[in-house]
Design a protein around this motif. Structure first.
Motif, PDB file in Angstrom:
ATOM      1  N   ASN A 292       0.934  -1.128  -0.211  1.00  0.00           N
ATOM      2  CA  ASN A 292      -0.134  -0.049   0.038  1.00  0.00           C
ATOM      3  C   ASN A 292       0.948   0.897  -0.127  1.00  0.00           C
ATOM      4  O   ASN A 292       1.756   1.625   1.137  1.00  0.00           O
ATOM      5  N   LEU A 293       0.461   2.187  -0.774  1.00  0.00           N
ATOM      6  CA  LEU A 293       0.886   3.326  -0.695  1.00  0.00           C
ATOM      7  C   LEU A 293       0.302   4.471  -0.438  1.00  0.00           C
ATOM      8  O   LEU A 293      -0.979   4.873  -0.415  1.00  0.00           O
ATOM      9  N   THR A 294       1.215   4.380   1.123  1.00  0.00           N
ATOM     10  CA  THR A 294       0.292   5.595   1.874  1.00  0.00           C
ATOM     11  C   THR A 294       1.338   7.301   2.589  1.00  0.00           C
ATOM     12  O   THR A 294       2.833   6.930   1.234  1.00  0.00           O
ATOM     13  N   GLY A 295       0.538   7.401   3.102  1.00  0.00           N
ATOM     14  CA  GLY A 295       1.008   8.365   3.371  1.00  0.00           C
ATOM     15  C   GLY A 295       2.110   9.274   2.463  1.00  0.00           C
ATOM     16  O   GLY A 295       3.250   8.344   2.504  1.00  0.00           O
TER      17      GLY A 295
ATOM     18  N   LYS B 190       9.577   6.310  -8.683  1.00  0.00           N
ATOM     19  CA  LYS B 190       9.966   5.745 -10.172  1.00  0.00           C
ATOM     20  C   LYS B 190      11.084   5.706 -11.092  1.00  0.00           C
ATOM     21  O   LYS B 190      11.756   5.585 -11.712  1.00  0.00           O
ATOM     22  N   LEU B 191      11.916   7.086 -10.341  1.00  0.00           N
ATOM     23  CA  LEU B 191      12.830   8.049 -10.663  1.00  0.00           C
ATOM     24  C   LEU B 191      14.151   6.982 -10.715  1.00  0.00           C
ATOM     25  O   LEU B 191      15.218   6.948 -11.016  1.00  0.00           O
TER      26      LEU B 191
ATOM     27  N   THR C 103       6.276   0.542  -9.475  1.00  0.00           N
ATOM     28  CA  THR C 103       5.571   0.906  -8.743  1.00  0.00           C
ATOM     29  C   THR C 103       3.807   0.200  -9.301  1.00  0.00           C
ATOM     30  O   THR C 103       3.038   0.307  -8.665  1.00  0.00           O
ATOM     31  N   SER C 104       3.876  -0.132 -10.276  1.00  0.00           N
ATOM     32  CA  SER C 104       2.376  -1.358 -10.895  1.00  0.00           C
ATOM     33  C   SER C 104       1.481  -2.079  -9.780  1.00  0.00           C
ATOM     34  O   SER C 104       1.320  -2.151 -10.007  1.00  0.00           O
TER      35      SER C 104
END
Length: 179
Positions: free
Chosen positions: A145-148, A161-162, A167-168
């Motif tokens: 989970n991408l959180t805060g 991504k850089l 991140t998919s």
């Protein structure tokens, strides 16, 4: 006295604050705590050595390089607990991620505790005063989970991504969180 300057990044303006020797703050203008940190800055001074080093570091980072954190003298201000967590963040490798839970397990060992709350760690991560350079964007929630991220999830994704992170597979919250 604290000095400040700005760096124009691909993510927007970044406020840099120094005590004259070390970097104490690096915050995106869109960061949720930006106003707090901008109040620390009292005198604009673009030519401090630490600002020159930081801008060079950021130029290299945004060009896709992996500059060492040790190239900049850092002095984040915070409690002992927060300092421990921020040092742990510095050990997360470029292009890698770690969960809040894993950081909590590592912190418990380091602080000689039986357990540590992932939420407590999240609080320390969220108050990192030197974002991007101390890489709090590399911390993710459980199960991907991408959180805060104080600078916004869109910027967190951009930074990951850089660094070449795929991140998919990350789960992006849709309720109550603006990208």
């Amino acid at each position: 006295m604290h000095y400040y300057t700005y760096y124009n990044s691909p993510l927007g303006k970044i406020l840099l604050v120094s005590d004259g020797v070390a970097l104490i703050t690096s915050k995106l203008e869109c960061h949720r705590f930006y106003d707090k940190f901008s109040q620390e800055a009292t005198k604009e001074k673009d030519d401090l050595k630490v600002f020159e080093e930081t801008k060079t570091w950021l130029n290299r980072y945004f060009a896709g390089e992996n500059p060492s954190i040790k190239e900049i003298k850092l002095k984040p201000v915070g409690s002992h607990f927060r300092q421990v967590i921020w040092k742990m963040l510095c050990n997360i490798a470029y292009g890698e991620t770690v969960t809040y839970g894993e950081l909590a397990r590592q912190a418990a060992i380091q602080l000689d505790k039986d357990t540590m709350s992932a939420q407590a760690v999240g609080g320390a991560v969220g108050h990192n005063p030197i974002s991007i350079i101390i890489p709090c964007h590399r911390v993710i929630g459980c199960d991907g989970n991408l959180t805060g991220y104080g600078g916004g999830l869109k910027n967190k994704i951009h930074l990951l991504k850089l660094e070449g992170v795929d991140t998919s597979e990350f789960k992006i919250p849709t309720k109550g969180t603006a990208l």
